[in-house]
Design a protein around this motif. Structure first.
Motif, PDB file in Angstrom:
ATOM      1  N   LEU A 120     -33.477 -19.152  36.218  1.00  0.00           N
ATOM      2  CA  LEU A 120     -32.980 -18.375  37.354  1.00  0.00           C
ATOM      3  C   LEU A 120     -33.582 -16.978  37.439  1.00  0.00           C
ATOM      4  O   LEU A 120     -33.955 -16.520  38.512  1.00  0.00           O
ATOM      5  CB  LEU A 120     -31.455 -18.264  37.294  1.00  0.00           C
ATOM      6  CG  LEU A 120     -30.670 -19.541  37.596  1.00  0.00           C
ATOM      7  CD1 LEU A 120     -29.183 -19.304  37.397  1.00  0.00           C
ATOM      8  CD2 LEU A 120     -30.942 -20.018  39.021  1.00  0.00           C
ATOM      9  N   ASN A 121     -33.666 -16.293  36.298  1.00  0.00           N
ATOM     10  CA  ASN A 121     -34.128 -14.901  36.352  1.00  0.00           C
ATOM     11  C   ASN A 121     -35.245 -14.599  35.368  1.00  0.00           C
ATOM     12  O   ASN A 121     -35.513 -13.436  35.088  1.00  0.00           O
ATOM     13  CB  ASN A 121     -32.956 -13.942  36.110  1.00  0.00           C
ATOM     14  CG  ASN A 121     -32.305 -14.155  34.750  1.00  0.00           C
ATOM     15  OD1 ASN A 121     -32.786 -14.948  33.929  1.00  0.00           O
ATOM     16  ND2 ASN A 121     -31.213 -13.451  34.483  1.00  0.00           N
ATOM     17  N   GLY A 122     -35.904 -15.616  34.854  1.00  0.00           N
ATOM     18  CA  GLY A 122     -37.006 -15.391  33.927  1.00  0.00           C
ATOM     19  C   GLY A 122     -38.276 -14.953  34.630  1.00  0.00           C
ATOM     20  O   GLY A 122     -38.372 -14.949  35.867  1.00  0.00           O
ATOM     21  N   SER A 123     -39.282 -14.612  33.828  1.00  0.00           N
ATOM     22  CA  SER A 123     -40.547 -14.144  34.403  1.00  0.00           C
ATOM     23  C   SER A 123     -41.258 -15.236  35.187  1.00  0.00           C
ATOM     24  O   SER A 123     -42.022 -14.945  36.114  1.00  0.00           O
ATOM     25  CB  SER A 123     -41.461 -13.628  33.286  1.00  0.00           C
ATOM     26  OG  SER A 123     -41.695 -14.648  32.322  1.00  0.00           O
ATOM     27  N   ASP A 124     -41.016 -16.506  34.826  1.00  0.00           N
ATOM     28  CA  ASP A 124     -41.658 -17.624  35.524  1.00  0.00           C
ATOM     29  C   ASP A 124     -40.735 -18.269  36.553  1.00  0.00           C
ATOM     30  O   ASP A 124     -41.074 -19.303  37.131  1.00  0.00           O
ATOM     31  CB  ASP A 124     -42.108 -18.685  34.514  1.00  0.00           C
ATOM     32  CG  ASP A 124     -43.154 -18.149  33.549  1.00  0.00           C
ATOM     33  OD1 ASP A 124     -43.962 -17.298  33.985  1.00  0.00           O
ATOM     34  OD2 ASP A 124     -43.172 -18.572  32.372  1.00  0.00           O
ATOM     35  N   ALA A 125     -39.557 -17.686  36.761  1.00  0.00           N
ATOM     36  CA  ALA A 125     -38.610 -18.267  37.709  1.00  0.00           C
ATOM     37  C   ALA A 125     -39.120 -18.106  39.135  1.00  0.00           C
ATOM     38  O   ALA A 125     -39.689 -17.074  39.497  1.00  0.00           O
ATOM     39  CB  ALA A 125     -37.241 -17.609  37.558  1.00  0.00           C
ATOM     40  N   GLY A 126     -38.906 -19.126  39.936  1.00  0.00           N
ATOM     41  CA  GLY A 126     -39.323 -19.088  41.324  1.00  0.00           C
ATOM     42  C   GLY A 126     -38.505 -20.060  42.142  1.00  0.00           C
ATOM     43  O   GLY A 126     -37.453 -20.544  41.717  1.00  0.00           O
ATOM     44  N   ALA A 127     -38.993 -20.362  43.328  1.00  0.00           N
ATOM     45  CA  ALA A 127     -38.257 -21.259  44.223  1.00  0.00           C
ATOM     46  C   ALA A 127     -38.086 -22.638  43.601  1.00  0.00           C
ATOM     47  O   ALA A 127     -37.024 -23.262  43.736  1.00  0.00           O
ATOM     48  CB  ALA A 127     -38.987 -21.355  45.563  1.00  0.00           C
ATOM     49  N   LEU A 128     -39.116 -23.122  42.905  1.00  0.00           N
ATOM     50  CA  LEU A 128     -39.036 -24.460  42.320  1.00  0.00           C
ATOM     51  C   LEU A 128     -38.000 -24.520  41.209  1.00  0.00           C
ATOM     52  O   LEU A 128     -37.151 -25.435  41.185  1.00  0.00           O
ATOM     53  CB  LEU A 128     -40.409 -24.872  41.775  1.00  0.00           C
ATOM     54  CG  LEU A 128     -40.460 -26.232  41.060  1.00  0.00           C
ATOM     55  CD1 LEU A 128     -40.045 -27.345  42.013  1.00  0.00           C
ATOM     56  CD2 LEU A 128     -41.862 -26.487  40.505  1.00  0.00           C
ATOM     57  N   THR A 129     -38.047 -23.562  40.279  1.00  0.00           N
ATOM     58  CA  THR A 129     -37.102 -23.598  39.159  1.00  0.00           C
ATOM     59  C   THR A 129     -35.669 -23.397  39.641  1.00  0.00           C
ATOM     60  O   THR A 129     -34.743 -24.039  39.137  1.00  0.00           O
ATOM     61  CB  THR A 129     -37.455 -22.515  38.126  1.00  0.00           C
ATOM     62  OG1 THR A 129     -37.405 -21.221  38.742  1.00  0.00           O
ATOM     63  CG2 THR A 129     -38.844 -22.739  37.548  1.00  0.00           C
ATOM     64  N   ARG A 130     -35.485 -22.526  40.625  1.00  0.00           N
ATOM     65  CA  ARG A 130     -34.135 -22.314  41.146  1.00  0.00           C
ATOM     66  C   ARG A 130     -33.641 -23.552  41.885  1.00  0.00           C
ATOM     67  O   ARG A 130     -32.443 -23.876  41.842  1.00  0.00           O
ATOM     68  CB  ARG A 130     -34.107 -21.086  42.057  1.00  0.00           C
ATOM     69  CG  ARG A 130     -34.387 -19.788  41.300  1.00  0.00           C
ATOM     70  CD  ARG A 130     -34.170 -18.561  42.163  1.00  0.00           C
ATOM     71  NE  ARG A 130     -34.417 -17.349  41.395  1.00  0.00           N
ATOM     72  CZ  ARG A 130     -35.533 -16.620  41.476  1.00  0.00           C
ATOM     73  NH1 ARG A 130     -36.507 -17.003  42.300  1.00  0.00           N
ATOM     74  NH2 ARG A 130     -35.694 -15.535  40.739  1.00  0.00           N
ATOM     75  N   SER A 131     -34.540 -24.257  42.539  1.00  0.00           N
ATOM     76  CA  SER A 131     -34.163 -25.507  43.207  1.00  0.00           C
ATOM     77  C   SER A 131     -33.733 -26.552  42.184  1.00  0.00           C
ATOM     78  O   SER A 131     -32.785 -27.320  42.425  1.00  0.00           O
ATOM     79  CB  SER A 131     -35.337 -26.044  44.032  1.00  0.00           C
ATOM     80  OG  SER A 131     -35.699 -25.134  45.042  1.00  0.00           O
TER      81      SER A 131
END
Length: 408
Positions: A185-196
């Motif tokens: 959710l809030n990591g350096s690699d977090a983005g739309a895909l990971t949040r989805s």
């Protein structure tokens, strides 16, 4: 099982040893670089203690949850068991920091107000990672709370007694779990895909458990629990293999509880236990050597089995001796173990180092003894002044809830 004052003796003995192991680890690693290197490469005494704690929680929490009272009563009891002392330690740490007797992590100081309130939830490890922990040892409490949430989910779905398949599933997920990136959710690699991924997983768990619930009220509880638990755990900041390992360990403890309660056979219970030992050893052999950022030393695969498996074996040994009495000092240490686990972090910063030897005793040993003794004394005080009164208040509230339930 032998008990004293309603508390199982073998569990109190294990709690006492686990808390003391953590205190010794954190004290010694500050004073002796050689010991710190040994604990990083060969045997982590503190990690050993944490795994003992996780086995104890896995064993006792299902018994508390399934005692016949409501889910609300369970959470009221947990709240008064954990939060009052924890909040007192967080506030004490902030006061000590203000008078320059405590060190806060740099990550906390980046957003102090936000991180202070996230620390009050006790889930700050999943929210912001180790860099925002006011009380360093509290990271393991986040895993405990997440375990309570998952057990509550299983309870409302009627799956709470399926401990053997749940433990085996958790153990089998350790290896593939290593491929799950941290902090979705809030990591350096977090983005739309990971949040989805987090949203989809949360909806899936909520729908499945709501459909398994017995009635509408239980279904609502399942949805709320899923919305809280799934995003938090998927946002864990560390290595996913360890996260799955922690939860698998707690579920193994639950299997051993089912065995002692007569719900499953001893053969099945011990089979799961030894399967867990086999999985821990097998997965550890695939760990690639890595350089520890704190010590600069290279850590090899052997450290994990030599640390974790002895924790399992100690728990198994105490379980086999559960009908026997344990030494009273060890039982008392177990009674104050939660206080000791939390307050020792304050002592290590607040109590200064000895600078000179006394009567031929080197200064590091004097500092070590001073820290351990002060931590024990402070733990006894906080247990009497905060923990015990909080337990009493929690029991009173639960009794009132039970009375209202009977009246209704």
């Amino acid at each position: 099982m032998r008990d004293r004052g309603g508390r199982l003796e073998f569990l109190d003995a294990l709690r006492g040893l686990a808390a003391l192991a953590v205190v010794v680890q954190h004290s010694a690693e500050r004073l002796w670089p050689g010991y710190f290197g040994f604990s990083q490469q060969h045997f982590g005494l503190g990690q050993f203690g944490v795994f003992v704690f996780f086995l104890v929680s896995g064993f006792i929490i299902p018994a508390s949850l399934e005692r016949g009272r409501s889910l609300g009563a369970f959470w009221v009891g947990r709240f008064f068991r954990l939060y009052p002392l924890y909040w007192a330690c967080v506030v004490a740490a902030m006061v000590l920091y203000a008078i320059h007797r405590y060190e806060l992590p740099a990550g906390f100081l980046a957003h102090p107000v936000l991180n202070f309130f996230s620390n009050l939830t006790m889930m700050q490890f999943f929210l912001g990672g180790p860099g925002v922990l006011v009380v360093g040892a509290s990271w393991s409490l986040a895993y405990e709370l997440a375990f309570y949430l998952f057990l509550s989910l299983l309870l409302v779905a009627g799956l709470n007694r399926r401990s053997v398949p749940l433990a085996i599933l958790a153990l089998c997920l350790i290896a593939p779990g290593a491929g799950l990136p941290p902090a979705l959710l809030n990591g350096s690699d977090a983005g739309a895909l990971t949040r989805s991924i987090v949203v989809v997983a949360t909806i899936l768990v909520a729908v499945v458990f709501a459909r398994l619930a017995a009635d509408r009220r239980a279904a609502v509880a399942a949805v709320v629990l899923a919305i809280i638990a799934v995003p938090l755990v998927l946002n864990q900041p560390g290595e996913s293999v360890l996260t799955f390992g922690y939860f698998a360990t707690m579920f193994v403890g639950t299997v051993l509880y089912r065995m002692t309660a007569g719900e499953i056979s001893a053969r099945r219970g011990w089979a799961v236990f030894w399967f867990a030992v086999f999985v821990i050893f097998g997965i550890s052999t695939f760990i690639q050597p890595y350089q520890d950022s704190a010590s600069g030393l290279w850590v090899h695969w052997i450290k994990q089995p030599t640390t974790i498996i002895p924790a399992y074996l100690l728990f198994a040994g105490a379980l086999l001796l559960r009908r026997h009495s344990f030494p009273r000092p060890l039982l008392f240490l177990g009674r104050i173990s939660y206080s000791l686990y939390l307050v020792h972090a304050l002592v290590l910063d607040a109590v200064p180092h000895w600078t000179t030897s006394v009567a031929g005793i080197p200064a590091p040993w004097l500092t070590f003894c001073a820290w351990v003794i002060c931590a024990l004394v402070l733990a006894m005080v906080t247990y009497r002044m905060i923990e015990k009164p909080s337990h009493t208040l929690g029991h009173r509230m639960i009794a009132r809830m039970d009375a209202r339930k009977r009246a209704a």
